[in-house]
Scaffold this active site. Structure first.
Site, PDB file in Angstrom:
ATOM      1  N   LYS A 104      36.797 -44.481   5.031  1.00 57.38           N
ATOM      2  CA  LYS A 104      36.889 -45.617   4.127  1.00 57.38           C
ATOM      3  C   LYS A 104      37.139 -46.868   4.942  1.00 57.38           C
ATOM      4  CE  LYS A 104      36.766 -46.428  -0.374  1.00 57.38           C
ATOM      5  NZ  LYS A 104      36.060 -45.690  -1.420  1.00 57.38           N
ATOM      6  N   ASN A 219      31.409 -51.826 -11.795  1.00 63.71           N
ATOM      7  CA  ASN A 219      30.285 -50.936 -11.519  1.00 63.71           C
ATOM      8  C   ASN A 219      30.486 -49.565 -12.184  1.00 63.71           C
ATOM      9  OD1 ASN A 219      28.931 -48.779 -10.029  1.00 63.71           O
ATOM     10  ND2 ASN A 219      28.148 -50.416  -8.726  1.00 63.71           N
TER      11      ASN A 219
HETATM   12  P1  NAD Z   1      34.229 -53.087  -9.330  1.00 65.28           P
HETATM   13  O1  NAD Z   1      34.715 -54.097  -8.392  1.00 65.28           O
HETATM   14  O2  NAD Z   1      32.795 -53.070  -9.698  1.00 65.28           O
HETATM   15  O3  NAD Z   1      35.064 -53.173 -10.699  1.00 65.28           O
HETATM   16  C1  NAD Z   1      36.455 -53.104 -10.778  1.00 65.28           C
HETATM   17  C2  NAD Z   1      36.820 -53.423 -12.217  1.00 65.28           C
HETATM   18  O4  NAD Z   1      38.208 -53.224 -12.400  1.00 65.28           O
HETATM   19  C3  NAD Z   1      36.540 -54.877 -12.608  1.00 65.28           C
HETATM   20  O5  NAD Z   1      36.076 -54.903 -13.938  1.00 65.28           O
HETATM   21  C4  NAD Z   1      37.931 -55.528 -12.523  1.00 65.28           C
HETATM   22  O6  NAD Z   1      38.044 -56.665 -13.357  1.00 65.28           O
HETATM   23  C5  NAD Z   1      38.747 -54.364 -13.034  1.00 65.28           C
HETATM   24  N1  NAD Z   1      40.159 -54.450 -12.696  1.00 65.28           N
HETATM   25  C6  NAD Z   1      40.760 -54.825 -11.543  1.00 65.28           C
HETATM   26  N2  NAD Z   1      42.083 -54.754 -11.680  1.00 65.28           N
HETATM   27  C7  NAD Z   1      42.326 -54.311 -12.938  1.00 65.28           C
HETATM   28  C8  NAD Z   1      43.496 -54.012 -13.687  1.00 65.28           C
HETATM   29  N3  NAD Z   1      44.695 -54.173 -13.148  1.00 65.28           N
HETATM   30  N4  NAD Z   1      43.350 -53.555 -14.942  1.00 65.28           N
HETATM   31  C9  NAD Z   1      42.135 -53.410 -15.502  1.00 65.28           C
HETATM   32  N5  NAD Z   1      40.992 -53.668 -14.853  1.00 65.28           N
HETATM   33  C10 NAD Z   1      41.090 -54.110 -13.587  1.00 65.28           C
HETATM   34  O7  NAD Z   1      34.701 -51.688  -8.727  1.00 65.28           O
HETATM   35  P2  NAD Z   1      34.098 -50.248  -9.019  1.00 65.28           P
HETATM   36  O8  NAD Z   1      33.096 -49.952  -7.983  1.00 65.28           O
HETATM   37  O9  NAD Z   1      33.752 -50.125 -10.452  1.00 65.28           O
HETATM   38  O10 NAD Z   1      35.379 -49.356  -8.683  1.00 65.28           O
HETATM   39  C11 NAD Z   1      36.363 -49.048  -9.660  1.00 65.28           C
HETATM   40  C12 NAD Z   1      37.106 -47.799  -9.212  1.00 65.28           C
HETATM   41  O11 NAD Z   1      36.164 -46.732  -9.071  1.00 65.28           O
HETATM   42  C13 NAD Z   1      37.804 -47.919  -7.863  1.00 65.28           C
HETATM   43  O12 NAD Z   1      38.981 -47.146  -7.870  1.00 65.28           O
HETATM   44  C14 NAD Z   1      36.810 -47.321  -6.908  1.00 65.28           C
HETATM   45  O13 NAD Z   1      37.405 -46.847  -5.722  1.00 65.28           O
HETATM   46  C15 NAD Z   1      36.289 -46.197  -7.770  1.00 65.28           C
HETATM   47  N6  NAD Z   1      35.005 -45.684  -7.321  1.00 65.28           N
HETATM   48  C16 NAD Z   1      33.901 -46.472  -7.279  1.00 65.28           C
HETATM   49  C17 NAD Z   1      32.705 -45.939  -6.803  1.00 65.28           C
HETATM   50  C18 NAD Z   1      31.433 -46.740  -6.786  1.00 65.28           C
HETATM   51  O14 NAD Z   1      30.397 -46.165  -6.456  1.00 65.28           O
HETATM   52  N7  NAD Z   1      31.440 -48.004  -7.134  1.00 65.28           N
HETATM   53  C19 NAD Z   1      32.649 -44.609  -6.389  1.00 65.28           C
HETATM   54  C20 NAD Z   1      33.795 -43.818  -6.462  1.00 65.28           C
HETATM   55  C21 NAD Z   1      34.968 -44.376  -6.921  1.00 65.28           C
END
Ligand code: NAD
Length: 430
Positions: A104, A219
């Site tokens: 990571k 996302n």
């Molecule tokens: P992103 O940046 O696209 O979205 C994050 C979202 O969370 C946004 O809508 C933001 O406004 C919201 N957010 C931030 N702080 C918040 C809070 N305190 N309360 C409520 N909402 C809040 O990120 P993502 O890619 O969607 O990732 C989200 C989670 O999923 C993370 O933990 C990430 O590690 C995990 N994840 C993502 C992927 C991927 O492919 N994108 C894969 C595996 C895991």
């Protein structure tokens, strides 16, 4: 929570180690990250000043293959967080039987404060700083919180410039035109949906009698909400970092998605509007969303959202962890006592890395798949591993989280033991 995230994450490993027959050596090695790199990245800002950013890359374990893991841009990024995320990636890749280890990366900053050219210089500077540490057969990057496919494109391009050869396999989650895979940008949410679709009917939860709340509308969270809506589930609440909205009858997710997409600003990269501004729904805080009386809760934002302080307030009967580490180990125990089923992050959000693997395979073979092919392969793989986790949980009468770690540990232990402890080398040192 005063304890470090990594110390808390490690408790899940300790718990699972009691159930597996892997060697003591293998168990011991999995308690420590293999390599942790900390870099400073100088960036020329638009106003001519120089700013230095702190970046990290951790390769936790690469016994089963090259390191694999996303890059996060967030003000709260620390080495502790990056190590924890790399730890989870190690178990996630083993759980899905992908030929990867876990890694990571991250940079500590608020990306919303930077212009697009500044973000490009930062992303290229990050690759410059870690170029000797990554590669298609060493450690492969991907998007995570507040990074997207445009940034992955810059990173892949920068690595190719440094190596003086086109190297698409060093980064996944790239734009399709640069060798990205169909379905990668929706893979995390789609994979989570496939698991929910396979598991919820076991509890007589059909789309028409299942109310769901989703925390985080990025996302991952947005795609889960869309898939659930289209399958007929009632998504009653969603939120982002600014707060959320609620409608007992179910939210009109497609119109909310369209609103979010059309109102993007900051050079079309970060959404400045919040879901609270949308429609005639009532607003609610993130804390209120977590304790809603719904059937299913989907934390899809950040880690440490459900802790010992609020676990008692959770009313959902099923939690699907789309975010990494949204529940602390202390909260696990409380949710367990309440009889809440927690489908763990290393399984539920593994769709992202699975399609990243497909992207890497396509980059190496030069043969590209269509969306149907990608999604079919994803569904087959993720549902099969979810069934295995379910079986292990039933067999030992343990939580789904511990079952997921056991499943991953068996594969990791076998690989570590097959490689041996390099005693030949160690003995020569004596
Ligand atoms: P992103 O940046 O696209 O979205 C994050 C979202 O969370 C946004 O809508 C933001 O406004 C919201 N957010 C931030 N702080 C918040 C809070 N305190 N309360 C409520 N909402 C809040 O990120 P993502 O890619 O969607 O990732 C989200 C989670 O999923 C993370 O933990 C990430 O590690 C995990 N994840 C993502 C992927 C991927 O492919 N994108 C894969 C595996 C895991």
């Amino acid at each position: 929570m005063s304890e470090s995230l990594f110390a808390d994450a490690s408790k899940r490993l300790e718990k699972a180690l009691k159930y597996v027959a892997i060697s003591e050596d293998a168990g011991e090695r999995l308690k420590y990250p293999k390599t942790s790199l900390s870099v400073s990245i100088p960036v020329r800002m638009d106003d001519g000043s120089l700013r230095i950013f702190q970046g990290y890359r951790v390769r936790y374990d690469d016994t089963r293959g090259p390191g694999k893991g996303g890059v996060r841009y967030h003000p709260r990024v620390t080495m502790d967080e990056v190590q924890s995320l790399a730890f989870w990636m190690t178990f996630k890749c083993a759980l899905l039987n992908l030929p990867f280890g876990g890694a990571k990366g991250g940079i500590t900053l608020n990306p919303k404060e930077l212009s697009k050219p500044e973000l490009e210089r930062l992303s290229r500077g990050y690759i410059e700083a870690i170029a000797d540490f990554i590669g298609p057969d060493i450690d492969i990057l991907a998007p995570d919180v507040y990074t997207n496919e445009m940034m992955m494109g810059w990173m892949m391009d920068q690595y190719s410039i440094i190596r003086r050869q086109i190297s698409p396999g060093v980064v996944t989650g790239k734009p399709i035109t640069m060798g990205g895979s169909q379905g990668r940008n929706t893979a995390t949410g789609t994979g989570a949906f496939f698991i929910m679709q396979a598991m919820l009917p076991r509890f007589q939860q059909q789309p028409d009698n299942t109310a769901i709340a989703v925390q985080g509308f990025g996302n991952a969270g947005m795609v889960v909400a869309e898939c659930l809506y289209h399958a007929g589930y009632k998504v009653v609440a969603i939120s982002d970092s600014q707060g959320g909205i609620y409608n007992e009858q179910g939210l009109d997710i497609p119109s909310i998605v369209a609103y979010k997409r059309n109102h993007r600003s900051v050079a079309n990269m970060y959404c400045q509007d919040t879901v609270c501004n949308i429609g005639n729904n009532s607003s609610l805080t993130n804390e209120e969303l977590l304790s809603l009386d719904v059937d299913v809760l989907v934390p899809a934002a950040l880690e440490n959202q459900i802790t010992e302080a609020n676990a008692d307030h959770i009313k959902a009967r099923y939690i699907f962890e789309v975010a990494n580490g949204p529940i602390t180990s202390g909260a696990d125990a409380i949710l367990d006592r309440k009889g809440i089923y927690v489908f763990p992050d290393i399984l539920v959000n593994a769709g992202g890395v699975t399609v990243s693997y497909f992207e890497w395979v396509q980059n190496r073979s030069g043969l590209y798949w269509n969306l149907t092919e990608v999604n079919e392969r994803l569904k087959t793989k993720i549902v099969a591993e979810a069934e295995q986790v379910w079986k292990i949980a039933q067999e030992f009468t343990i939580s789904l989280r511990t079952a997921a770690y056991i499943h991953a540990l068996n594969r990791l232990g076998e690989a570590l033991d097959a490689k041996g402890t390099r005693d030949y080398y160690l003995n020569r040192l004596k």
